[in-house]
Scaffold this active site. Structure first.
Site, PDB file in Angstrom:
ATOM      1  N   HIS A 128      40.346  49.128  38.014  1.00  0.00           N
ATOM      2  CA  HIS A 128      39.189  48.244  38.175  1.00  0.00           C
ATOM      3  C   HIS A 128      38.976  47.411  36.916  1.00  0.00           C
ATOM      4  O   HIS A 128      39.104  47.907  35.790  1.00  0.00           O
ATOM      5  CB  HIS A 128      37.923  49.044  38.475  1.00  0.00           C
ATOM      6  CG  HIS A 128      36.767  48.173  38.876  1.00  0.00           C
ATOM      7  ND1 HIS A 128      36.716  47.522  40.091  1.00  0.00           N
ATOM      8  CD2 HIS A 128      35.636  47.823  38.214  1.00  0.00           C
ATOM      9  CE1 HIS A 128      35.601  46.817  40.158  1.00  0.00           C
ATOM     10  NE2 HIS A 128      34.925  46.982  39.030  1.00  0.00           N
ATOM     11  N   HIS A 173      31.350  41.713  38.018  1.00  0.00           N
ATOM     12  CA  HIS A 173      32.568  42.166  38.706  1.00  0.00           C
ATOM     13  C   HIS A 173      32.389  42.152  40.215  1.00  0.00           C
ATOM     14  O   HIS A 173      31.284  41.978  40.737  1.00  0.00           O
ATOM     15  CB  HIS A 173      32.951  43.573  38.231  1.00  0.00           C
ATOM     16  CG  HIS A 173      32.007  44.660  38.665  1.00  0.00           C
ATOM     17  ND1 HIS A 173      32.393  45.949  38.930  1.00  0.00           N
ATOM     18  CD2 HIS A 173      30.651  44.647  38.877  1.00  0.00           C
ATOM     19  CE1 HIS A 173      31.352  46.684  39.275  1.00  0.00           C
ATOM     20  NE2 HIS A 173      30.285  45.932  39.253  1.00  0.00           N
ATOM     21  N   CYS A 205      38.491  42.941  42.769  1.00  0.00           N
ATOM     22  CA  CYS A 205      38.136  42.935  41.333  1.00  0.00           C
ATOM     23  C   CYS A 205      39.055  42.040  40.504  1.00  0.00           C
ATOM     24  O   CYS A 205      38.595  41.176  39.761  1.00  0.00           O
ATOM     25  CB  CYS A 205      38.103  44.366  40.788  1.00  0.00           C
ATOM     26  SG  CYS A 205      39.702  45.193  40.640  1.00  0.00           S
TER      27      CYS A 205
END
Length: 343
Positions: free
Chosen positions: A307, A319, A259
């Site tokens: 995240h 993402h 991420c």
């Protein structure tokens, strides 16, 4: 004549032990026969457990990324210090050679000063502290000795700093190894759960994942948001060009990403250097509510901020989700949103 003896009777203790053992064996057999087979988890239950393991793996991944970044930084700092020490030692040797030349010239002109003799055979710090010694030295020799003393002190400090950083590096390497094992352990546990599914269940899960792994913007309504600034727009465009690339922990592109690897890569393509980990990226700009988000803003999820993605407009995030998924769009409401950051 044959001897007639009574057969030896088993002792009461032996009979009791045998009887108990037999009873236990019968009980175990009965229990085994009556026990229900272990209940097999269904597809949805497996998916829920696997998703949780992937989340835990991503948490460990960001810690792994932080340790790796720290290791690389320490290695560069240690290399710089060691180069400085090497150059400093050369400078010190030149200063000592210069003082030796002074002493040689003094000896040829009529004898060498006793204090200089003492210096050439030991440490100048010891007699620079003695004021009486300074009276016996020429001003040129005093200056040379002070320079040597300063250089020795500087080298000692550099060596001490290098020693501490080497200790920190060793500790960081240990942490890096532990986090790598943790990530691998979570992923192995997830795979073990997936292996319990039937071929039909695996195919159903794969189909679900394929539907989620959107690979082009024509599958997602991003609206008409054109509010991104020049660099944010460039970063978003760079991330968009990576749609469909697989998630791999620790990866920063261009063939795969995690991420924060995707977000740091995207901004690097826009000429902006941002930290490697999601937690560090969360502190680089002003925080935004969901209603304030513009395309290209960083978007953070979960309480520990493990995240991060890029806001894509119309309530969508671009993402790298987790192992088994690819870089894709996803509704911002699918994860626990915390805040956005404008770089």
């Amino acid at each position: 004549m044959a001897s007639h003896r009574r057969p030896k009777q088993p002792s009461r203790t032996r009979v009791t032990v045998l009887t108990t053992a037999a009873a236990a064996a019968v009980a175990l057999s009965a229990n085994a026969a009556n026990a229900a087979p272990s209940e097999k988890l269904g597809k949805d239950e497996v998916k829920a457990k696997v998703d949780k393991l992937y989340e835990q793996a991503e948490q460990a991944t960001e810690k792994y990324n932080g340790a790796k970044e720290k290791q690389e930084k320490l290695q560069k700092e240690i290399s710089t210090i060691q180069d400085n020490v090497a150059r400093g030692q050369q400078d010190l040797n030149k200063l000592r050679d210069g003082l030796g030349s002074l002493a040689t010239a003094q000896y040829r002109s009529g004898g060498i000063d006793a204090s200089v003799q003492l210096f050439l055979s030991s440490n100048p710090d010891d007699f620079l502290d003695k004021a009486s010694t300074l009276d016996q030295l020429s001003s040129q020799q005093v200056e040379a000795l002070k320079k040597i003393q300063d250089k020795q002190r500087e080298l000692a400090q550099d060596r001490a700093e290098a020693t501490e950083k080497l200790k920190d590096l060793a500790s960081t390497r240990t942490e890096l190894g532990n986090k790598k094992k943790e990530v691998q352990g979570k992923l192995a546990e997830a795979q073990k759960l997936l292996n319990t599914l039937t071929a039909k269940e695996k195919a159903a899960l794969a189909a679900d994942q394929a539907r989620a792994n959107r690979s082009s913007s024509d599958r997602v309504d991003l609206g008409n948001d054109t509010s991104a600034s020049g660099r944010a727009a460039a970063a978003f465009s760079a991330a968009k060009s990576q749609l469909g690339k697989p998630y791999v922990y620790g990866a920063t592109g261009p063939s795969s990403f995690d991420c924060s690897g995707l977000t740091s890569y995207a901004y690097a393509q826009a000429g902006v250097s941002i930290p490697r980990t999601s937690e560090s990226q969360a502190g680089i700009g002003s925080r935004l509510s969901q209603s304030q988000l513009q395309v290209g803003d960083l978007v953070f999820f979960y309480g520990d901020l493990h995240h991060v993605g890029l806001y894509a407009g119309n309530g969508q995030v671009l993402h790298a989700p987790h192992t088994g998924a690819v870089v894709r769009y996803e509704a911002i409401g699918n994860m626990p949103f915390q805040f956005g950051v404008r770089v």
